[in-house]
Motif scaffolding. Structure first.
Motif, PDB file in Angstrom:
ATOM      1  N   PHE A 235       0.899  -1.139   0.153  1.00  0.00           N
ATOM      2  CA  PHE A 235      -0.239   0.078   0.143  1.00  0.00           C
ATOM      3  C   PHE A 235       0.978   1.198  -0.171  1.00  0.00           C
ATOM      4  CE2 PHE A 235      -2.355   3.241   2.497  1.00  0.00           C
ATOM      5  CZ  PHE A 235      -3.431   3.468   1.516  1.00  0.00           C
ATOM      6  N   TYR A 236       0.380   2.214  -0.473  1.00  0.00           N
ATOM      7  CA  TYR A 236       1.078   3.540  -0.664  1.00  0.00           C
ATOM      8  C   TYR A 236      -0.083   4.681  -0.412  1.00  0.00           C
ATOM      9  CZ  TYR A 236       3.594   7.815  -1.733  1.00  0.00           C
ATOM     10  OH  TYR A 236       3.843   9.098  -1.467  1.00  0.00           O
ATOM     11  N   PRO A 237       0.236   5.543   0.488  1.00  0.00           N
ATOM     12  CA  PRO A 237      -1.128   6.386   0.806  1.00  0.00           C
ATOM     13  C   PRO A 237      -0.812   7.764   0.102  1.00  0.00           C
ATOM     14  CG  PRO A 237       0.368   6.218   2.584  1.00  0.00           C
ATOM     15  CD  PRO A 237       1.096   5.527   1.858  1.00  0.00           C
ATOM     16  N   TYR A 245       2.346  16.640  -2.352  1.00  0.00           N
ATOM     17  CA  TYR A 245       3.588  16.037  -1.745  1.00  0.00           C
ATOM     18  C   TYR A 245       3.531  14.511  -1.729  1.00  0.00           C
ATOM     19  CZ  TYR A 245       6.243  14.257   2.061  1.00  0.00           C
ATOM     20  OH  TYR A 245       7.115  13.440   2.716  1.00  0.00           O
ATOM     21  N   SER A 246       2.493  13.936  -1.773  1.00  0.00           N
ATOM     22  CA  SER A 246       2.270  12.411  -1.772  1.00  0.00           C
ATOM     23  C   SER A 246       2.673  11.858  -3.170  1.00  0.00           C
ATOM     24  CB  SER A 246       0.960  12.066  -1.302  1.00  0.00           C
ATOM     25  OG  SER A 246       0.578  12.655  -0.234  1.00  0.00           O
ATOM     26  N   TRP A 247       2.123  12.617  -4.246  1.00  0.00           N
ATOM     27  CA  TRP A 247       2.365  12.279  -5.365  1.00  0.00           C
ATOM     28  C   TRP A 247       3.755  12.509  -5.827  1.00  0.00           C
ATOM     29  CZ3 TRP A 247      -0.190   8.672  -8.135  1.00  0.00           C
ATOM     30  CH2 TRP A 247      -1.791   8.472  -7.469  1.00  0.00           C
ATOM     31  N   PHE A 250       5.718   9.643  -4.508  1.00  0.00           N
ATOM     32  CA  PHE A 250       5.523   8.537  -5.333  1.00  0.00           C
ATOM     33  C   PHE A 250       6.252   8.500  -6.413  1.00  0.00           C
ATOM     34  CE2 PHE A 250       3.243   6.215  -8.720  1.00  0.00           C
ATOM     35  CZ  PHE A 250       2.855   5.133  -8.241  1.00  0.00           C
ATOM     36  N   ILE A 251       6.659   9.580  -7.123  1.00  0.00           N
ATOM     37  CA  ILE A 251       7.470   9.577  -8.358  1.00  0.00           C
ATOM     38  C   ILE A 251       8.951   9.382  -7.990  1.00  0.00           C
ATOM     39  CG2 ILE A 251       8.291  10.888 -10.267  1.00  0.00           C
ATOM     40  CD1 ILE A 251       5.582  12.183 -10.560  1.00  0.00           C
ATOM     41  N   SER A 252       9.329  10.137  -6.951  1.00  0.00           N
ATOM     42  CA  SER A 252      10.624  10.050  -6.560  1.00  0.00           C
ATOM     43  C   SER A 252      11.111   8.913  -5.871  1.00  0.00           C
ATOM     44  CB  SER A 252      11.098  11.476  -5.879  1.00  0.00           C
ATOM     45  OG  SER A 252      10.114  11.476  -4.586  1.00  0.00           O
ATOM     46  N   GLU A 253      10.365   8.424  -4.867  1.00  0.00           N
ATOM     47  CA  GLU A 253      10.560   7.465  -4.055  1.00  0.00           C
ATOM     48  C   GLU A 253       9.891   5.966  -4.322  1.00  0.00           C
ATOM     49  OE1 GLU A 253      10.272   8.100   0.277  1.00  0.00           O
ATOM     50  OE2 GLU A 253      11.100  10.149  -0.111  1.00  0.00           O
ATOM     51  N   VAL A 254       8.767   6.059  -4.612  1.00  0.00           N
ATOM     52  CA  VAL A 254       8.083   4.816  -4.784  1.00  0.00           C
ATOM     53  C   VAL A 254       8.411   3.977  -5.771  1.00  0.00           C
ATOM     54  CG1 VAL A 254       5.624   3.686  -4.378  1.00  0.00           C
ATOM     55  CG2 VAL A 254       6.352   5.569  -2.971  1.00  0.00           C
ATOM     56  N   ARG A 270       6.303   3.191   7.248  1.00  0.00           N
ATOM     57  CA  ARG A 270       6.847   4.367   7.701  1.00  0.00           C
ATOM     58  C   ARG A 270       5.894   5.399   6.936  1.00  0.00           C
ATOM     59  NH1 ARG A 270      10.036   8.031   5.000  1.00  0.00           N
ATOM     60  NH2 ARG A 270      11.504   6.567   3.709  1.00  0.00           N
ATOM     61  N   TYR A 271       5.692   5.052   5.639  1.00  0.00           N
ATOM     62  CA  TYR A 271       4.387   5.705   5.114  1.00  0.00           C
ATOM     63  C   TYR A 271       3.121   5.382   5.823  1.00  0.00           C
ATOM     64  CZ  TYR A 271       7.699   5.994   1.021  1.00  0.00           C
ATOM     65  OH  TYR A 271       8.729   6.383   0.085  1.00  0.00           O
ATOM     66  N   ILE A 272       2.675   4.160   6.166  1.00  0.00           N
ATOM     67  CA  ILE A 272       1.361   3.772   6.670  1.00  0.00           C
ATOM     68  C   ILE A 272       1.228   4.742   8.064  1.00  0.00           C
ATOM     69  CG2 ILE A 272      -0.215   2.139   7.605  1.00  0.00           C
ATOM     70  CD1 ILE A 272       0.802   0.367   5.486  1.00  0.00           C
ATOM     71  N   ASN A 273       2.299   4.904   8.870  1.00  0.00           N
ATOM     72  CA  ASN A 273       2.304   5.332  10.204  1.00  0.00           C
ATOM     73  C   ASN A 273       2.072   6.913  10.044  1.00  0.00           C
ATOM     74  OD1 ASN A 273       2.577   3.010  11.493  1.00  0.00           O
ATOM     75  ND2 ASN A 273       4.823   3.348  11.849  1.00  0.00           N
ATOM     76  N   GLU A 274       2.721   7.534   8.881  1.00  0.00           N
ATOM     77  CA  GLU A 274       2.698   8.845   8.656  1.00  0.00           C
ATOM     78  C   GLU A 274       1.147   9.044   8.067  1.00  0.00           C
ATOM     79  OE1 GLU A 274       4.941  11.940   5.585  1.00  0.00           O
ATOM     80  OE2 GLU A 274       5.731   9.770   6.037  1.00  0.00           O
ATOM     81  N   PHE A 275       0.583   8.130   7.327  1.00  0.00           N
ATOM     82  CA  PHE A 275      -0.943   8.337   6.946  1.00  0.00           C
ATOM     83  C   PHE A 275      -1.755   8.400   7.979  1.00  0.00           C
ATOM     84  CE2 PHE A 275      -4.407   5.280   5.483  1.00  0.00           C
ATOM     85  CZ  PHE A 275      -4.889   6.250   4.622  1.00  0.00           C
TER      86      PHE A 275
END
Ligand SMILES: [Mg+2]
Length: 281
Positions: A235-237, A245-247, A250-254, A270-275
């Motif tokens: 999952f990516y939030p 920022y999220s998108w 998504f491009i730079s890291e995910v 890490r992403y889910i906790n932040e979400f």
């Protein structure tokens, strides 16, 4: 054909499933702020307490962990609160019972219930829901634009992965919104409410031959996370109020970590906790 699941064939090793409302397309805020909340105030004549009621509506439906819940569940929460704090809601118990016992939370199901049960709150809930649909239909096209960075993200990820829209909205609305913004050209298949709930849509796509560790669900609500977890995929939030920022991330890291096989538990957690933190303020 983008909608035909039976004929669908995987073309890439990876599959990225993307939710539509409030994730790729900026429609959640506008629908709740302009339609859902105000239509409730109008239907139940709650103008006197409007400000507090609308704030609470938006918190429940947009800005906290319950973001994206079914409209009738959102209405139940709001009416129970109004009943406790401001004014008695006539017939509320019968509506609450229906919300918690029905097998289908929809206008059609509510219409069927009203054939057997005469109750003012059930009737008002249906009228409200119909008014909401009309209000949403009347929103201008300018109110239904993708978030900044979505088009670039789709163009990038579609080089490495098949892209599926996985949405609980209706097919026509989703296809219209995505095609008007030229997003549909990067999409391999559109999975909407006519196929089934999100977890079922993901399950059907996996059956086309993707390995679960190569499937990623991108969404903006806890329901999207649960649909991914139910299928054992990643999952990516997209975080509310931080969509651009999220998108970009998504491009730079995910995408790079997904393609290189580095999108593991640690990064996802890490992403889910932040979400979740973003939805608990
Ligand atoms: Mg969504």
């Amino acid at each position: 054909m983008k909608s035909l699941l039976d004929e669908y064939q995987k073309t890439k090793e990876f599959l990225v499933c993307i939710d539509s409302d409030g994730c790729a397309i900026d429609t959640m805020d506008i629908k709740h702020i302009k339609c859902f909340g105000p239509c409730m105030v109008k239907e139940w004549h709650l103008e006197e307490w409007q400000e507090a009621i609308l704030k609470s509506w938006n918190d429940v439906n947009l800005y906290t962990l319950t973001r994206g819940i079914n409209r009738f569940k959102g209405l139940e929460t709001a009416l129970v609160e109004v009943n406790e704090k401001y004014r008695k809601i006539e017939g509320l118990d019968t509506f609450v019972k229906w919300v918690n016992e029905t097998t289908e939370l929809s206008n059609e199901s509510l219409e069927r219930e009203l054939e057997n049960v005469k109750n003012i709150c059930l009737k008002k809930a249906l009228d409200w829901s119909i008014a909401v649909n009309k209000c949403i239909d009347e929103l201008s096209e300018d109110d239904k634009k993708p978030f900044e960075g979505v088009k670039e993200a789709l163009a990038e990820v579609s080089q490495y992965a098949d892209v599926a829209i996985v949405s609980s909205a209706n097919r026509k609305a989703v296809e219209d919104e995505w095609s008007k913004s030229s997003l549909l050209e990067h999409v391999n298949i559109v999975m909407t409410q006519d196929i089934g709930v999100k977890s079922y849509c993901i399950e059907k796509l996996i059956e086309k031959g993707y390995s679960k560790d190569k499937v990623l669900m991108v969404g903006d609500a806890v329901g999207d996370l649960k649909a991914a977890q139910k299928n054992g995929v990643m999952f990516y939030p997209i975080m509310v109020k931080k969509e651009t920022y999220s998108w970009k991330r998504f491009i730079s890291e995910v995408i790079p970590s997904l393609v290189e096989g580095r999108y593991g538990k640690e990064l996802e957690e890490r992403y889910i906790n932040e979400f979740k933190e973003n939805l608990t303020k």
